[in-house]
Design an enzyme around this catalytic site. Structure first.
Site, PDB file in Angstrom:
ATOM      1  N   HIS A   1     -64.843 -22.502  42.035  1.00  0.00           N
ATOM      2  CA  HIS A   1     -65.559 -23.629  42.654  1.00  0.00           C
ATOM      3  C   HIS A   1     -64.996 -24.974  42.220  1.00  0.00           C
ATOM      4  O   HIS A   1     -65.305 -26.002  42.831  1.00  0.00           O
ATOM      5  CB  HIS A   1     -67.061 -23.537  42.362  1.00  0.00           C
ATOM      6  CG  HIS A   1     -67.463 -23.853  40.957  1.00  0.00           C
ATOM      7  ND1 HIS A   1     -67.792 -22.882  40.038  1.00  0.00           N
ATOM      8  CD2 HIS A   1     -67.608 -25.030  40.312  1.00  0.00           C
ATOM      9  CE1 HIS A   1     -68.123 -23.447  38.889  1.00  0.00           C
ATOM     10  NE2 HIS A   1     -68.013 -24.755  39.033  1.00  0.00           N
TER      11      HIS A   1
ATOM     12  N   ASP B   1     -65.709 -16.070  40.860  1.00  0.00           N
ATOM     13  CA  ASP B   1     -65.625 -17.503  40.578  1.00  0.00           C
ATOM     14  C   ASP B   1     -64.497 -17.828  39.609  1.00  0.00           C
ATOM     15  O   ASP B   1     -64.658 -18.622  38.677  1.00  0.00           O
ATOM     16  CB  ASP B   1     -66.958 -18.030  40.038  1.00  0.00           C
ATOM     17  CG  ASP B   1     -67.087 -19.547  40.189  1.00  0.00           C
ATOM     18  OD1 ASP B   1     -66.179 -20.162  40.762  1.00  0.00           O
ATOM     19  OD2 ASP B   1     -68.098 -20.109  39.715  1.00  0.00           O
TER      20      ASP B   1
ATOM     21  N   SER C   1     -67.696 -26.316  33.655  1.00  0.00           N
ATOM     22  CA  SER C   1     -67.144 -25.235  34.472  1.00  0.00           C
ATOM     23  C   SER C   1     -65.645 -25.075  34.231  1.00  0.00           C
ATOM     24  O   SER C   1     -64.884 -26.047  34.224  1.00  0.00           O
ATOM     25  CB  SER C   1     -67.387 -25.511  35.950  1.00  0.00           C
ATOM     26  OG  SER C   1     -68.758 -25.435  36.254  1.00  0.00           O
TER      27      SER C   1
END
Length: 469
Positions: A12, A43, A121
């Site tokens: 992402h 992911d 992230s």
């Protein structure tokens, strides 16, 4: 940094990228990185940097084993942006099959209580030995809970990397393609002829899965590659733990064969099924980042996708279309829900501007079913039917028995003018200019009852006794 000129981050973080730049801590120079692979389900994304200067004195991370409960972890990243690195500490709170928000998939995940925020992230999580035990990727936010962050474990990361090494690309995590029901009730097990406290009941089999060739509704799966499946849908995990049955499937690769031990009509037998990634009728992400579209005399057609649903308001999608998108299963590979997303007003399409919602002030998207009597399989099939049509009229049949008719020659003549008036460079996306290949065969009819007519009810998704694997 994992060595060999490669980097890892979350998928992402590089979604819809046009250019990716990276820089090292303490260095102002930015280097261009190339995205080699995106793993939507897990992911994860693999990047490469060609500059040798970027890799000078760089030491790759070493992956550690899967941690245990209460093991200390340290998360490194740049929460909420910032120019300097941030370090937070916590412990492992839980290890279980977790819902991955980006890919709408269920894979092994590590829950930790160390602070994770936007900007963390793609950052590594370390154990006390300085080994990387995972990659931070999501956080659960609620007024009722706090300090619930999630890390992708090294087992999932290694699966992603091995998939890329094997195939030169990311092929995805496989699935069995069945809806299962727990068998905790003794009377239910006795009725199905299951002698012991084990097994899960097959309630539905996806038509696009290989399991549809070997499994039937009513079968009871009692083992997977020789590992016994409990009546709660769990299997042994490490020494004293149990974990969801889906974990075993996620350890496989696309094309692998699994041996299933089943009870059918009271008799035990063994079957083999090929595991492949799930075929989504409505994709969660768009391959290549650009949606397919076709414009016919101002009528704009496109496949229904999750990004489109998120972008548009519920009033424009409609409850019926939302229900079909969420709960219907693909009946064959390549099937799509093709919709009329808007009408570019022109005299050739007069009267069709609000065809699906004449009483409202907004246009409502509607499902297109047929063109000149032929059932539409996907957007590429629709483009093929339009291009090969020799009839005087183009007759579009929509859901709710609505009909739109265009004179074919007038439609062709008006197309160039409509594109110019609305500043649109082409009447179709580049992928629709490729030759159409029918995955079912040119003469294979798609009957009405075959097309998206297998909805899974809300109760089947919401009831804890049922689970997709």
């Amino acid at each position: 940094m994992i060595g060999d000129g490669k980097l890892l981050t979350n998928a992402h973080c590089v979604e819809h990228d046009t250019q990716v730049k990276v820089k090292r801590r303490g260095d102002d120079t930015k280097y261009v990185a190339k995205v080699l692979a995106r793993g939507i389900e897990c992911d994860m994304a693999l990047l490469s940097v060609e500059s040798t200067e970027f890799w000078e004195r760089a030491e790759p991370l070493h992956f550690g084993r899967l941690p245990r409960l209460q093991d200390p972890v340290t998360v490194v990243g740049y929460p909420l942006g910032g120019d300097t690195i941030s370090v937070t500490k916590g412990v492992v709170s839980r290890i279980e099959v977790t819902s991955y928000a980006h890919g709408s998939s269920d894979l092994l995940g590590i829950q930790i209580d160390a602070a994770i925020n936007p900007g963390n992230s793609g950052g590594p999580a370390f154990n006390d030995q300085g080994e990387c035990v995972g990659v931070a990727f999501q956080v659960f936010r609620s007024d009722e809970v706090e300090n619930i962050g999630y890390v992708i474990p090294t087992t999932v990361v290694s699966h992603f990397l091995e998939d890329y090494e094997r195939n030169g690309k990311y092929t995805g995590f496989p699935c069995l393609g069945v809806l299962l029901q727990k068998l905790e009730n003794p009377a239910l097990r006795a009725c199905l002829g299951v002698p012991s406290n084990e097994g899960v009941l097959v309630r539905r089999v996806e038509p696009t899965s290989d399991a549809s060739n070997v499994l039937k509704e009513g079968d009871v799966i009692v083992s997977f590659d020789g590992i016994r499946v409990g009546c709660e849908g769990t299997v042994p995990f490490r020494s004293t733990e149990r974990i969801a049955f889906r974990y075993l499937i996620s350890q496989k690769f696309a094309g692998d064969v699994a041996e299933l031990g089943i009870v059918r009509a009271g008799s035990f037998t063994k079957l083999k099924a090929v595991l492949n990634p799930r075929v989504h009728l409505v994709p969660y992400h768009i391959e290549g980042g650009q949606p397919s579209y076709l414009i016919v005399a101002g009528l704009v057609f496109t496949p229904l996708s999750d990004p489109l649903i998120e972008e548009e308001c519920e009033d424009q999608i409609g409850l019926k279309l939302l229900t079909k998108a969420r709960y219907s299963l693909a009946k064959f590979k390549g099937e799509q829900i093709v919709i009329l997303s808007q009408v570019l007003a022109n005299e050739v399409n007069i009267g069709y501007e609000d065809m699906s919602n004449e009483q409202a002030s907004i246009f409502m998207m509607t499902l297109v079913l047929k063109l000149n009597g032929t059932r539409i399989k996907n957007i590429h099939h629709l483009a093929y039917l339009v291009d090969s049509c020799k009839d005087k009229y183009l007759v579009f049949e929509f859901e709710d028995n609505y009909l739109a008719v265009l004179e074919r020659e007038a439609a062709c003549s008006a197309s160039a003018r409509i594109l110019k008036d609305y500043g649109i460079p082409a009447e179709r996306s580049p992928d629709l200019s490729e030759p159409y290949v029918d995955s079912l065969g040119v003469n294979h009819p798609v009957e009405q009852h075959e097309f998206g007519d297998g909805p899974v009810s809300n109760s089947e998704f919401g009831f804890e006794g049922l689970l997709w694997v």
